[in-house]
Design a protein around this motif. Structure first.
Motif, PDB file in Angstrom:
ATOM      1  N   GLY A   1     -37.839 -36.149  18.678  1.00  0.00           N
ATOM      2  CA  GLY A   1     -37.834 -37.386  17.908  1.00  0.00           C
ATOM      3  C   GLY A   1     -37.629 -38.589  18.800  1.00  0.00           C
ATOM      4  N   TYR A   2     -38.023 -39.736  18.315  1.00  0.00           N
ATOM      5  CA  TYR A   2     -37.898 -40.960  19.097  1.00  0.00           C
ATOM      6  C   TYR A   2     -36.435 -41.286  19.382  1.00  0.00           C
ATOM      7  CZ  TYR A   2     -42.830 -42.151  18.514  1.00  0.00           C
ATOM      8  OH  TYR A   2     -44.203 -42.159  18.558  1.00  0.00           O
ATOM      9  N   LEU A   3     -36.167 -41.709  20.605  1.00  0.00           N
ATOM     10  CA  LEU A   3     -34.800 -42.053  20.992  1.00  0.00           C
ATOM     11  C   LEU A   3     -34.254 -43.178  20.126  1.00  0.00           C
ATOM     12  CD1 LEU A   3     -32.345 -41.788  22.837  1.00  0.00           C
ATOM     13  CD2 LEU A   3     -33.508 -43.316  24.478  1.00  0.00           C
ATOM     14  N   ALA A   4     -35.077 -44.176  19.822  1.00  0.00           N
ATOM     15  CA  ALA A   4     -34.594 -45.294  19.009  1.00  0.00           C
ATOM     16  C   ALA A   4     -34.105 -44.809  17.646  1.00  0.00           C
ATOM     17  CB  ALA A   4     -35.697 -46.334  18.840  1.00  0.00           C
ATOM     18  N   TYR A   5     -34.838 -43.871  17.060  1.00  0.00           N
ATOM     19  CA  TYR A   5     -34.431 -43.356  15.750  1.00  0.00           C
ATOM     20  C   TYR A   5     -33.172 -42.504  15.871  1.00  0.00           C
ATOM     21  CZ  TYR A   5     -34.715 -40.974  11.217  1.00  0.00           C
ATOM     22  OH  TYR A   5     -34.442 -40.477   9.974  1.00  0.00           O
ATOM     23  N   ARG A   6     -33.097 -41.645  16.897  1.00  0.00           N
ATOM     24  CA  ARG A   6     -31.916 -40.804  17.056  1.00  0.00           C
ATOM     25  C   ARG A   6     -30.678 -41.643  17.373  1.00  0.00           C
ATOM     26  NH1 ARG A   6     -32.311 -37.757  21.366  1.00  0.00           N
ATOM     27  NH2 ARG A   6     -34.276 -38.598  22.172  1.00  0.00           N
ATOM     28  N   THR A   7     -30.865 -42.706  18.118  1.00  0.00           N
ATOM     29  CA  THR A   7     -29.744 -43.611  18.406  1.00  0.00           C
ATOM     30  C   THR A   7     -29.246 -44.276  17.132  1.00  0.00           C
ATOM     31  OG1 THR A   7     -30.555 -44.011  20.647  1.00  0.00           O
ATOM     32  CG2 THR A   7     -29.036 -45.635  19.725  1.00  0.00           C
ATOM     33  N   ALA A   8     -30.174 -44.730  16.309  1.00  0.00           N
ATOM     34  CA  ALA A   8     -29.787 -45.363  15.047  1.00  0.00           C
ATOM     35  C   ALA A   8     -29.108 -44.365  14.113  1.00  0.00           C
ATOM     36  CB  ALA A   8     -31.017 -45.974  14.382  1.00  0.00           C
ATOM     37  N   LEU A   9     -29.602 -43.114  14.096  1.00  0.00           N
ATOM     38  CA  LEU A   9     -28.955 -42.093  13.279  1.00  0.00           C
ATOM     39  C   LEU A   9     -27.528 -41.822  13.760  1.00  0.00           C
ATOM     40  CD1 LEU A   9     -31.778 -39.439  12.718  1.00  0.00           C
ATOM     41  CD2 LEU A   9     -30.657 -40.809  10.957  1.00  0.00           C
ATOM     42  N   ALA A  10     -27.353 -41.727  15.075  1.00  0.00           N
ATOM     43  CA  ALA A  10     -26.011 -41.494  15.614  1.00  0.00           C
ATOM     44  C   ALA A  10     -25.064 -42.613  15.192  1.00  0.00           C
ATOM     45  CB  ALA A  10     -26.068 -41.375  17.136  1.00  0.00           C
ATOM     46  N   GLU A  11     -25.519 -43.850  15.283  1.00  0.00           N
ATOM     47  CA  GLU A  11     -24.691 -44.984  14.862  1.00  0.00           C
ATOM     48  C   GLU A  11     -24.377 -44.894  13.367  1.00  0.00           C
ATOM     49  OE1 GLU A  11     -27.014 -48.331  16.011  1.00  0.00           O
ATOM     50  OE2 GLU A  11     -26.520 -48.144  18.158  1.00  0.00           O
ATOM     51  N   HIS A  12     -25.374 -44.474  12.596  1.00  0.00           N
ATOM     52  CA  HIS A  12     -25.175 -44.333  11.153  1.00  0.00           C
ATOM     53  C   HIS A  12     -24.113 -43.290  10.851  1.00  0.00           C
ATOM     54  CE1 HIS A  12     -26.187 -43.957   6.891  1.00  0.00           C
ATOM     55  NE2 HIS A  12     -26.380 -42.659   7.070  1.00  0.00           N
ATOM     56  N   TYR A  13     -24.229 -42.105  11.449  1.00  0.00           N
ATOM     57  CA  TYR A  13     -23.253 -41.050  11.172  1.00  0.00           C
ATOM     58  C   TYR A  13     -21.867 -41.425  11.673  1.00  0.00           C
ATOM     59  CZ  TYR A  13     -27.381 -38.204  10.169  1.00  0.00           C
ATOM     60  OH  TYR A  13     -28.548 -37.721   9.646  1.00  0.00           O
ATOM     61  N   ASN A  14     -21.781 -42.009  12.839  1.00  0.00           N
ATOM     62  CA  ASN A  14     -20.479 -42.389  13.368  1.00  0.00           C
ATOM     63  C   ASN A  14     -19.853 -43.518  12.556  1.00  0.00           C
ATOM     64  OD1 ASN A  14     -20.493 -40.495  15.481  1.00  0.00           O
ATOM     65  ND2 ASN A  14     -21.704 -41.846  16.784  1.00  0.00           N
ATOM     66  N   GLY A  15     -20.698 -44.364  11.964  1.00  0.00           N
ATOM     67  CA  GLY A  15     -20.185 -45.433  11.126  1.00  0.00           C
ATOM     68  C   GLY A  15     -19.643 -44.935   9.805  1.00  0.00           C
ATOM     69  N   LEU A  16     -19.987 -43.707   9.433  1.00  0.00           N
ATOM     70  CA  LEU A  16     -19.423 -43.104   8.233  1.00  0.00           C
ATOM     71  C   LEU A  16     -18.114 -42.430   8.625  1.00  0.00           C
ATOM     72  CD1 LEU A  16     -22.741 -41.671   6.718  1.00  0.00           C
ATOM     73  CD2 LEU A  16     -21.614 -43.839   6.219  1.00  0.00           C
ATOM     74  N   ASP A  17     -18.186 -41.164   9.016  1.00  0.00           N
ATOM     75  CA  ASP A  17     -16.946 -40.484   9.411  1.00  0.00           C
ATOM     76  C   ASP A  17     -17.154 -39.381  10.428  1.00  0.00           C
ATOM     77  OD1 ASP A  17     -18.206 -38.581   7.894  1.00  0.00           O
ATOM     78  OD2 ASP A  17     -16.715 -38.548   6.299  1.00  0.00           O
ATOM     79  N   ALA A  18     -18.395 -39.214  10.926  1.00  0.00           N
ATOM     80  CA  ALA A  18     -18.688 -38.066  11.778  1.00  0.00           C
ATOM     81  C   ALA A  18     -17.870 -38.056  13.058  1.00  0.00           C
ATOM     82  CB  ALA A  18     -20.179 -38.046  12.121  1.00  0.00           C
ATOM     83  N   ALA A  19     -17.529 -39.228  13.592  1.00  0.00           N
ATOM     84  CA  ALA A  19     -16.840 -39.284  14.881  1.00  0.00           C
ATOM     85  C   ALA A  19     -15.446 -38.671  14.820  1.00  0.00           C
ATOM     86  CB  ALA A  19     -16.744 -40.737  15.349  1.00  0.00           C
ATOM     87  N   ARG A  20     -14.901 -38.474  13.615  1.00  0.00           N
ATOM     88  CA  ARG A  20     -13.559 -37.899  13.504  1.00  0.00           C
ATOM     89  C   ARG A  20     -13.542 -36.414  13.807  1.00  0.00           C
ATOM     90  NH1 ARG A  20     -11.522 -37.346   8.974  1.00  0.00           N
ATOM     91  NH2 ARG A  20     -13.138 -37.944   7.502  1.00  0.00           N
ATOM     92  N   GLY A  21     -14.680 -35.764  13.831  1.00  0.00           N
ATOM     93  CA  GLY A  21     -14.688 -34.318  13.923  1.00  0.00           C
ATOM     94  C   GLY A  21     -14.634 -33.745  15.319  1.00  0.00           C
ATOM     95  N   GLY A  22     -14.649 -34.564  16.322  1.00  0.00           N
ATOM     96  CA  GLY A  22     -14.635 -34.032  17.683  1.00  0.00           C
ATOM     97  C   GLY A  22     -15.370 -34.947  18.638  1.00  0.00           C
ATOM     98  N   GLY A  23     -15.233 -36.229  18.430  1.00  0.00           N
ATOM     99  CA  GLY A  23     -15.916 -37.203  19.272  1.00  0.00           C
ATOM    100  C   GLY A  23     -17.182 -37.700  18.604  1.00  0.00           C
ATOM    101  N   PRO A  24     -17.644 -38.873  19.025  1.00  0.00           N
ATOM    102  CA  PRO A  24     -18.832 -39.462  18.410  1.00  0.00           C
ATOM    103  C   PRO A  24     -20.069 -38.576  18.563  1.00  0.00           C
ATOM    104  CG  PRO A  24     -17.663 -41.063  19.760  1.00  0.00           C
ATOM    105  CD  PRO A  24     -17.051 -39.736  20.054  1.00  0.00           C
ATOM    106  N   ILE A  25     -20.920 -38.600  17.538  1.00  0.00           N
ATOM    107  CA  ILE A  25     -22.227 -37.960  17.629  1.00  0.00           C
ATOM    108  C   ILE A  25     -23.098 -38.799  18.559  1.00  0.00           C
ATOM    109  CG2 ILE A  25     -24.317 -37.391  16.320  1.00  0.00           C
ATOM    110  CD1 ILE A  25     -21.982 -35.483  15.856  1.00  0.00           C
ATOM    111  N   THR A  26     -23.849 -38.125  19.435  1.00  0.00           N
ATOM    112  CA  THR A  26     -24.726 -38.812  20.372  1.00  0.00           C
ATOM    113  C   THR A  26     -26.181 -38.497  20.034  1.00  0.00           C
ATOM    114  OG1 THR A  26     -24.825 -36.989  21.959  1.00  0.00           O
ATOM    115  CG2 THR A  26     -22.965 -38.528  22.160  1.00  0.00           C
TER     116      THR A  26
END
Length: 414
Positions: A70-95
């Motif tokens: 997948g495109y890096l721009a889209y995966r980067t935006a998805l990572a920001e989206h998930y981390n902006g919710l609560d994903a980063a609490r589970g073991g570090g930010p999603i990359t």
């Protein structure tokens, strides 16, 4: 000359209970009957505007392959989206390197099962379950082992029941939350308890979160409050090696035809295997990723309006179903599906009757027999799955048709 024979895999492939009765619906339409589709989760709400605008503005001279991941721009935006919710609490930010863009959530599920299992291995599912779990497992030579849940328990998934079903061949536990077909939503405590079972057993914990925004707390949030979301497995500590999250744009943005999903995991080995599968299929859709990136910019008020509409539809159809004599329907707390008991011995026969033999003023309804959502023989025989994806006026009409159809069917059976 001898015709070529099919594989056993092909001969035994299960038909979808969601689509299996389509020939009867086609025949009804050919007779001039209007068929209201409650069998399939195709929302009638408009696709979100940022996504539609992105399709209209796409002007590349060549629609080229996208990267297999997948495109890096889209995966980067998805990572920001998930981390902006609560994903980063589970073991570090999603990359971005932990996100694999797929051809819908379906391909993400297929990749996850293929990476976790060899032929002859097992996956656990909570039944009633999303039927494609069985379809993909069959394609891969993997056995589906059910963990039964029940309407009388609000389709709760007790951790000890899952633990008791694990065998030496079990490689993963797969569950949707919010759930299709039950509308059940796992709490953060539920996810933690189930995750602990998977850690102790050394298996993967795959959570299908494509309906995450569609949750309905007992008290609707105040005007202007954020859209409530179901807890994510990515936010549960201690599951870095075990958790796999499945996502999709299909339902969240009312874009089922876009066929863009993703698999998210912190397990580098599983990600690597899935990436190699992705390389073999070349690439996920190019233009649709462009639109999916734009969909992430959907205004919160628009998402809130969508969720509020589904809540209203849920309230209408649950109340209407329970007002029909002999019908019993628990109140789902998420997604836009429900399982309901009907006063019939064979729900599939009744569903066929509604399409083949019955109409009310030239209209009928199509539902999905629930038996196909169970792996345990005999369960779901008197149940149907309903997707409340039609407008409230149409849902009210569907309830009238269903009530009249049940009366006609049961009179004929006497």
């Amino acid at each position: 000359m001898t015709a070529p024979s099919l594989s056993r895999r092909g001969l035994d492939a299960p038909a979808s209970p969601i689509r299996r009765l389509t020939p009867y619906a086609d025949q009804a339409r050919a007779r001039g009957v209007t068929v209201h589709h409650l069998n399939i989760g195709q929302p009638d709400l408009a696709t979100v505007q940022p996504m539609l605008a992105a399709y209209r503005s796409y002007d590349e001279s060549v629609v080229a392959y996208s990267p297999s991941e997948g495109y890096l721009a889209y995966r980067t935006a998805l990572a920001e989206h998930y981390n902006g919710l609560d994903a980063a609490r589970g073991g570090g930010p999603i990359t971005p390197s932990q996100i694999l863009v797929t051809v819908g959530g379906s391909e993400a599920l297929l990749f996850a099962i293929a990476a976790a299992c060899d032929v002859g291995d097992q996956i656990l599912v909570a039944e009633p379950y999303y039927t494609n779990y069985r379809g993909f497992s069959h394609l891969l030579g993997v056995e589906v082992v059910p963990v039964s849940t029940h309407a009388r328990e609000s389709f709760a998934v007790p951790a000890e029941r899952v633990r008791a079903a694990i065998t030496p061949k079990t490689r993963a536990f797969i569950i949707p939350s919010p759930g299709n077909p039950t509308g059940m939503v796992l709490s953060a405590a539920d996810l933690a308890a189930l995750g602990e079972v998977c850690v102790q057993a050394g298996i993967f914990f795959v959570v299908d979160e494509v309906y995450r925004e569609f949750v309905y707390p007992d008290e609707p949030p105040a005007a202007g409050a954020p859209v409530p979301r179901a807890p994510s497995v990515l936010a549960v500590p201690g599951l870095a090696d075990h958790a796999v999250m499945i996502d999709s744009v299909s339902k969240r943005y009312s874009a089922c035809g876009a066929r863009v999903g993703c698999l998210v995991t912190r397990n580098a080995a599983l990600y690597s295997a899935c990436l190699r599968f992705a390389q073999a299929r070349l690439s996920p859709p190019t233009v649709d990723q462009h639109a999916a990136l734009a969909a992430l910019r959907t205004p919160p008020a628009d998402m809130r309006a969508m969720v509020d509409e589904y809540r209203a539809r849920r309230d209408l159809i649950v109340a209407g179903l329970n007002a029909i004599p002999g019908v019993s329907c628990p109140t789902p707390t998420g997604a836009f599906y429900l399982i309901t008991d009907l006063p019939v011995a064979d729900a599939e026969d009744f569903c066929i009757f509604m399409l083949r033999d019955f109409d009310l003023g030239g209209e009928t309804v199509m539902m999905a027999p629930a038996e196909g959502f169970y792996a345990t023989p005999g369960l779901g025989k008197n149940q149907v799955r309903i997707a409340y994806v039609l407008g409230r006026d149409r849902l009210a009409r569907c309830l009238e048709i269903l009530r009249a159809g049940l009366d006609a069917y049961n009179r004929a059976a006497r």
